[in-house]
Design an enzyme around this catalytic site. Structure first.
Site, mmCIF file in Angstrom:
data_model
loop_
_atom_site.group_PDB
_atom_site.id
_atom_site.type_symbol
_atom_site.label_atom_id
_atom_site.label_comp_id
_atom_site.label_asym_id
_atom_site.label_seq_id
_atom_site.Cartn_x
_atom_site.Cartn_y
_atom_site.Cartn_z
ATOM 1 N N SER A 168 0.853 -1.185 0.000
ATOM 2 C CA SER A 168 0.000 0.000 0.000
ATOM 3 C C SER A 168 0.888 1.234 0.000
ATOM 4 C CB SER A 168 -0.899 0.008 1.238
ATOM 5 O OG SER A 168 -1.542 1.256 1.405
ATOM 6 N N TYR A 181 -2.552 -0.748 10.285
ATOM 7 C CA TYR A 181 -2.599 -1.081 8.859
ATOM 8 C C TYR A 181 -1.364 -0.549 8.139
ATOM 9 C CZ TYR A 181 -4.433 -1.548 4.107
ATOM 10 O OH TYR A 181 -4.611 -1.881 2.785
#
Length: 285
Positions: A168, A181
């Site tokens: 990501s 995350y």
């Protein structure tokens, strides 16, 4: 979409087996359906069997070859059992896409910055739940490591074998509110580079895609209000994205096809490829 189908059809992966974890999710289900146009066999792994099976049926009805398998990517013995089932159905893995991942509300703060006058009901860094943090790290990191342990063993020495992890843009610079995350995806990027080196002598390449902000049903409410206008957070994203827009799932496909097809990327190894409209490159100034 006809446009994306034509892109995938330009890559011939006939007789290859692509295994995708998290295949019932929005992103990986789309990618799976497009990858079927490469003529590869597709094994769809997901804890939500119904979601993965729906994707498999769509692929088969379109002339592809796919099958769904109920899989818990955090249970090593379950993954091994699924691996044996897949071998019976299709043979052994050529390309592994570790797509299982996600966040948890218990590992998310309500505020971007800590302040002295916060409302008592505000979930701050000090209120983050240990179980939520563990869930996020386990799902994203262990959920990629364990399937790799099982399936990469079959890939040793295979022509064109490679692994794709889903990182990501959070891995480059963490976003506010989601420390677990962001940290887990940073671990994925690091793990990708580690694997690339570790398997470099036995013919397995390992790379990752780092998606930026893509519009999907999952984040629609986060990015747009009931009138379809961008939320405050969405406007921040757009301001810090040099291309000035959100991405779409289709725009990940080209990056994925490039990385998995050795005719295009045989010497590409250990790369974390951002697909984010320049978000990770922009300092804001």
């Amino acid at each position: 979409m006809e446009f994306t189908m034509n892109i995938a059809a330009n890559h011939n992966l006939e007789n290859k087996l692509i295994i995708i974890t998290g295949a019932g999710g929005v992103l990986c289900s789309f990618l799976a359906k497009q990858l079927a146009y490469t003529k590869a066999n597709i094994a769809l792994l997901d804890l939500n069997f119904e979601a993965a099976d729906k994707v498999a049926k769509e692929i088969n009805q379109s002339g592809g070859k796919a099958k769904a398998y109920k899989t818990n990517v955090l249970e090593l013995e379950n993954i091994k059992e699924v691996r044996n089932q897949i071998e019976t159905d299709f043979g052994t893995c050529d390309i592994l896409i570790n797509g299982a991942g996600g966040n948890n509300p218990k590992a998310t703060t309500d505020n971007e910055f800590h302040q002295f006058d916060l409302n008592e009901t505000t979930r701050t860094f000090f209120d983050l739940d240990k179980s939520g943090i563990e869930f996020v790290f386990n799902l994203n990191y262990l959920g990629s490591l364990l399937p790799t342990q099982v399936f990469a063993k079959d890939m040793l020495g295979k022509q064109g074998a490679n692994i794709i992890n889903i990182s990501s843009m959070n891995a480059f610079t963490p976003l506010t509110k989601i420390p677990a995350y962001s940290g887990a995806k940073a671990a994925i990027s690091n793990f990708t580079q580690w694997l690339a080196v570790y398997f470099s002598k036995v013919g397995i390449r390992c790379n990752a895609i780092a998606p930026g902000f893509l519009v999907s049903n999952q984040n629609l409410a986060l990015l747009f209000d009931t009138e379809g206008k961008p939320t405050d957070r969405a406007n921040k994203i757009l301001t810090n994205t040099p291309m000035g827009r959100f991405g779409e799932s289709e725009e990940l496909l080209g990056a994925l096809l490039f990385l998995i097809d050795e005719n295009y990327s045989a010497f590409v190894n250990g790369v974390v490829l951002p697909v984010d409209g320049g978000f990770s490159a922009y300092s804001g100034v």
